[in-house]
Scaffold this active site. Structure first.
Site, mmCIF file in Angstrom:
data_model
loop_
_atom_site.group_PDB
_atom_site.id
_atom_site.type_symbol
_atom_site.label_atom_id
_atom_site.label_comp_id
_atom_site.label_asym_id
_atom_site.label_seq_id
_atom_site.Cartn_x
_atom_site.Cartn_y
_atom_site.Cartn_z
ATOM 1 C CE LYS A 159 -3.146 -2.352 3.174
ATOM 2 N NZ LYS A 159 -3.609 -2.359 4.577
ATOM 3 N N GLY A 160 2.105 1.117 0.427
ATOM 4 C CA GLY A 160 2.930 2.279 0.734
ATOM 5 C C GLY A 160 3.152 3.273 -0.383
ATOM 6 C CD GLU A 195 8.282 -1.016 -2.737
ATOM 7 O OE1 GLU A 195 7.503 -0.276 -2.127
ATOM 8 O OE2 GLU A 195 8.407 -2.214 -2.489
ATOM 9 C CG ASP A 196 6.575 2.987 0.656
ATOM 10 O OD1 ASP A 196 7.064 1.952 0.151
ATOM 11 O OD2 ASP A 196 5.950 2.974 1.722
ATOM 12 C CG ASP A 205 14.261 -1.246 5.471
ATOM 13 O OD1 ASP A 205 15.397 -1.565 5.807
ATOM 14 O OD2 ASP A 205 13.424 -0.802 6.297
ATOM 15 C CE LYS A 227 14.838 3.198 7.264
ATOM 16 N NZ LYS A 227 13.968 2.598 8.283
ATOM 17 C CG PHE A 229 9.727 3.109 12.638
ATOM 18 C CD1 PHE A 229 9.760 1.905 11.951
ATOM 19 C CD2 PHE A 229 8.506 3.691 12.915
ATOM 20 C CE1 PHE A 229 8.590 1.275 11.554
ATOM 21 C CE2 PHE A 229 7.327 3.077 12.521
ATOM 22 C CZ PHE A 229 7.376 1.866 11.845
ATOM 23 C CG ASP A 263 2.329 0.838 7.590
ATOM 24 O OD1 ASP A 263 3.301 0.629 6.827
ATOM 25 O OD2 ASP A 263 1.833 -0.045 8.299
ATOM 26 N NE ARG A 286 -0.800 2.077 4.808
ATOM 27 C CZ ARG A 286 0.208 1.220 4.662
ATOM 28 N NH1 ARG A 286 1.320 1.610 4.098
ATOM 29 N NH2 ARG A 286 0.106 -0.022 5.071
HETATM 30 C C1 PRP Z 1 7.350 -1.727 2.849
HETATM 31 C C2 PRP Z 1 7.708 -0.912 1.620
HETATM 32 C C3 PRP Z 1 8.398 -1.905 0.736
HETATM 33 C C4 PRP Z 1 9.076 -2.817 1.728
HETATM 34 C C5 PRP Z 1 10.517 -2.441 1.837
HETATM 35 O O1 PRP Z 1 6.180 -2.398 2.600
HETATM 36 O O2 PRP Z 1 6.572 -0.369 1.015
HETATM 37 O O3 PRP Z 1 7.501 -2.629 -0.067
HETATM 38 O O4 PRP Z 1 8.432 -2.644 2.990
HETATM 39 O O5 PRP Z 1 11.173 -3.269 2.765
HETATM 40 P P1 PRP Z 1 12.319 -4.262 2.338
HETATM 41 O O6 PRP Z 1 13.232 -3.544 1.402
HETATM 42 O O7 PRP Z 1 12.975 -4.584 3.655
HETATM 43 O O8 PRP Z 1 11.697 -5.477 1.706
HETATM 44 P P2 PRP Z 1 5.344 -3.150 3.749
HETATM 45 O O9 PRP Z 1 5.698 -4.609 3.731
HETATM 46 O O10 PRP Z 1 5.527 -2.439 5.049
HETATM 47 O O11 PRP Z 1 3.859 -3.041 3.228
HETATM 48 P P3 PRP Z 1 2.975 -1.711 2.976
HETATM 49 O O12 PRP Z 1 3.586 -0.986 1.790
HETATM 50 O O13 PRP Z 1 1.623 -2.237 2.672
HETATM 51 O O14 PRP Z 1 3.037 -0.885 4.222
#
Ligand code: PRP
Length: 183
Positions: free
Chosen positions: A42-43, A98-99, A102, A130, A151, A158, A164
């Site tokens: 969703k991000g 992507e938002d 990480d 990140k 964080f 979120d 969000r």
């Molecule tokens: C977050 C973000 C990426 C992912 C990055 O999504 O939107 O998709 O984590 O993390 P990574 O590089 O460690 O894989 P999340 O799983 O929190 O879902 P959301 O977007 O629905 O909040």
């Protein structure tokens, strides 16, 4: 400003300025070639919405949702598709939006499975990178801001599905994270 916010890390104004710069690069790179933009739910909802309206080539928007099996197993790279894209991407330019990237596991997984469908190209655009947390060799082709190990919430990011909608990227007060279930 929401009481839960500790500090603004990236302001709404800076986000929007960066999006203009990223869109200019993307417009330059793809010129008038059609681009399938893949919004990762969703991000990246807001980021996708803002950036695609600055793109000048023909754009097709699609959506994908994935879920890791919680933090405990995230490092295993096990990811589940909750919603797949609907477009056939063979021979077409694709850009994952992507938002935040990480560890890179989500982006790596998506790149792997989408590559198997033989797109003409497959790149990643992420507002936040990140980098310090990366555990694989995933590179973000279009990165907005390199962010530290803090964080962050807001502008799509979120904490337990809340915050969000905050227009800036912010940190939360420690006590909020501690008692989050009551909010
Ligand atoms: C977050 C973000 C990426 C992912 C990055 O999504 O939107 O998709 O984590 O993390 P990574 O590089 O460690 O894989 P999340 O799983 O929190 O879902 P959301 O977007 O629905 O909040």
């Amino acid at each position: 400003m929401l009481e839960a916010i500790k500090e603004i890390v990236i302001s709404e104004e800076d986000i929007q300025q960066k999006i203009k710069e990223l869109a200019a690069k993307i417009n330059n790179d793809y010129s008038s070639e059609e681009l399938i933009v893949i919004c990762i739910l969703k991000g990246s909802l807001f980021f996708t919405s803002d950036i695609i309206r600055l793109l000048t080539m023909p754009v097709v928007v699609d959506y994908m949702a994935i879920s890791s099996y919680g933090n405990a197993t995230k490092s295993s790279g096990v990811v589940r598709i909750l919603k797949d894209i609907e477009e056939h991407i063979e021979g077409r330019h694709c850009l994952i939006i992507e938002d935040i990237v990480d560890t890179g596991l989500s982006a790596g997984y998506m790149k792997n499975i989408l590559s198997l469908r033989n797109p003409k190209s497959l790149k990643i655009c992420s507002l936040l990178d990140k980098k310090i947390m990366r555990i694989n060799d995933i590179e973000v082709d279009y990165a907005g801001f390199v962010v530290p190990e803090k964080f962050l919430v807001g502008y799509g990011l979120d904490f337990r599905d809340k915050y969000r909608h905050i227009r800036d990227v912010v940190t939360l007060k420690e006590e909020v994270i501690g008692v989050s279930d009551k909010l």
